[in-house]
Scaffold this active site. Structure first.
Site, mmCIF file in Angstrom:
data_model
loop_
_atom_site.group_PDB
_atom_site.id
_atom_site.type_symbol
_atom_site.label_atom_id
_atom_site.label_comp_id
_atom_site.label_asym_id
_atom_site.label_seq_id
_atom_site.Cartn_x
_atom_site.Cartn_y
_atom_site.Cartn_z
ATOM 1 N N LYS A 98 33.796 13.161 -34.603
ATOM 2 C CA LYS A 98 32.999 11.985 -34.704
ATOM 3 C C LYS A 98 32.154 12.061 -33.598
ATOM 4 O O LYS A 98 32.318 12.196 -32.292
ATOM 5 C CB LYS A 98 33.838 10.812 -34.294
ATOM 6 C CG LYS A 98 33.082 9.620 -34.164
ATOM 7 C CD LYS A 98 33.983 8.450 -33.447
ATOM 8 C CE LYS A 98 33.308 7.303 -33.489
ATOM 9 N NZ LYS A 98 33.993 6.114 -32.582
ATOM 10 N N GLY A 159 33.236 -2.703 -28.433
ATOM 11 C CA GLY A 159 34.031 -3.414 -27.551
ATOM 12 C C GLY A 159 33.476 -4.875 -27.446
ATOM 13 O O GLY A 159 34.182 -5.660 -26.486
ATOM 14 N N ALA A 185 33.395 0.029 -34.720
ATOM 15 C CA ALA A 185 32.826 -0.991 -33.447
ATOM 16 C C ALA A 185 32.503 -2.557 -33.758
ATOM 17 O O ALA A 185 32.086 -2.696 -34.688
ATOM 18 C CB ALA A 185 31.626 -0.237 -32.834
ATOM 19 N N GLY A 186 33.160 -3.190 -32.750
ATOM 20 C CA GLY A 186 32.817 -4.604 -32.814
ATOM 21 C C GLY A 186 33.840 -5.444 -33.668
ATOM 22 O O GLY A 186 33.939 -6.974 -33.399
ATOM 23 N N ASN A 207 39.741 0.039 -32.817
ATOM 24 C CA ASN A 207 40.307 0.316 -31.275
ATOM 25 C C ASN A 207 40.493 -0.892 -30.727
ATOM 26 O O ASN A 207 41.718 -1.096 -30.432
ATOM 27 C CB ASN A 207 39.452 1.265 -30.534
ATOM 28 C CG ASN A 207 40.281 2.006 -29.510
ATOM 29 O OD1 ASN A 207 39.458 2.776 -28.831
ATOM 30 N ND2 ASN A 207 41.438 1.394 -28.947
ATOM 31 N N SER A 208 39.512 -1.582 -29.903
ATOM 32 C CA SER A 208 39.941 -2.565 -28.928
ATOM 33 C C SER A 208 40.467 -3.770 -29.597
ATOM 34 O O SER A 208 41.550 -4.304 -28.739
ATOM 35 C CB SER A 208 38.294 -3.132 -28.414
ATOM 36 O OG SER A 208 37.779 -1.719 -27.766
#
Length: 259
Positions: A98, A159, A185-186, A207-208
């Site tokens: 990645k 994040g 992301a986001g 992830n987050s």
């Protein structure tokens, strides 16, 4: 559910997990198992077999059915990302990389120029290249042309939990791409992952939203269900929008005849 194809690899799960921000390695591993993911991304700095408390490579390698996707997080230039990719492949044996290049620590936006230069080199070297990019349809097409196996536009700032703020640009990328489009992301909630799949994305990377949830393991399971639901809904054929109300059971003529 049809397989997600990346290079020569096939995955039944369309949920990809990141491994940062978890309260402990144990919780992260439980979330990975609960999600049913088969592709997990790990930063090079977490490949540390000499310090067990800081190593994720070892524990993740013990989960059957998991393919590791090293990432170049922390790289500020194409040269640094290429070096990180070479080290990661040597340590992990994984052909996946990645490419993640964000030189500004204040907004963490991916650098499109350095990302393109790194991907061009790594794709030519035989990596399965998965670039994290701004939601830019022109860049996405350029990366596809140089051999990237997917493109990974951000839904919103990494994040941030702002969801699919870039939805219209992501739709354009989906429309123009012939490689899988993966929102990265986001995303904040499973409903946003479902929406990304409904709009045509082939997978999402989360992830987050899982790592900082009150109950990360339960949230991982919720995201897995949402991704599957969104993909199945898209394949089933989502009804078109209408500018006005359309009755599902018109009764006027029936009542008139009865009188």
């Amino acid at each position: 559910m049809n397989s997600l194809r990346l290079g020569s690899y096939s995955f039944s799960s369309r949920l990809i997990l990141g491994t940062g921000k978890f309260s402990s390695t144990r919780v992260m591993l439980e979330a990975v198992r609960a999600s049913g993911t088969q592709l997990v991304t790990v930063a090079l700095r977490r490949f540390n077999r000499n310090q067990a408390e800081d190593d994720l490579f070892g524990p993740l390698s013990e989960i059957r059915g998991i393919t590791l996707m090293p990432n170049t997080s922390g790289a500020a230039t194409a040269r640094e990302a290429i070096k990180a990719a070479h080290i990661s492949r040597e340590l992990s044996g994984s052909p996946f990389i990645k490419v993640e290049i964000h030189p500004n620590p204040h907004h963490l936006m991916p650098d499109p120029i350095e990302t393109y230069e790194a991907c061009k080199v790594l794709a030519a070297e035989g990596f399965i290249v998965m670039p994290y990019i701004p939601a830019d349809p022109v860049l996405a097409k350029r990366l596809e042309d140089v051999g990237c196996s997917s493109v990974m536009p951000l839904g919103s700032a990494i994040g941030s939990g702002q969801g699919l703020a870039n939805a219209e640009m992501v739709r354009l990328i989906v429309r123009e791409s012939t490689v899988p489009v993966i929102v990265d992301a986001g995303l904040r909630s499973p409903s946003e992952a479902c929406a990304a799949m409904e709009m045509g994305c082939e997978a999402v990377l989360v992830n987050s939203a899982i790592a900082v949830a009150r109950y990360p393991v339960a949230m991982a399971g919720a995201f897995a269900k949402a991704v599957e639901a969104g993909f199945e809904a898209r394949n089933a054929g989502i009804m078109p929008r209408s500018g006005s109300a359309v009755a599902t059971s018109p009764l006027t003529s029936f009542l008139g005849a009865a009188s």
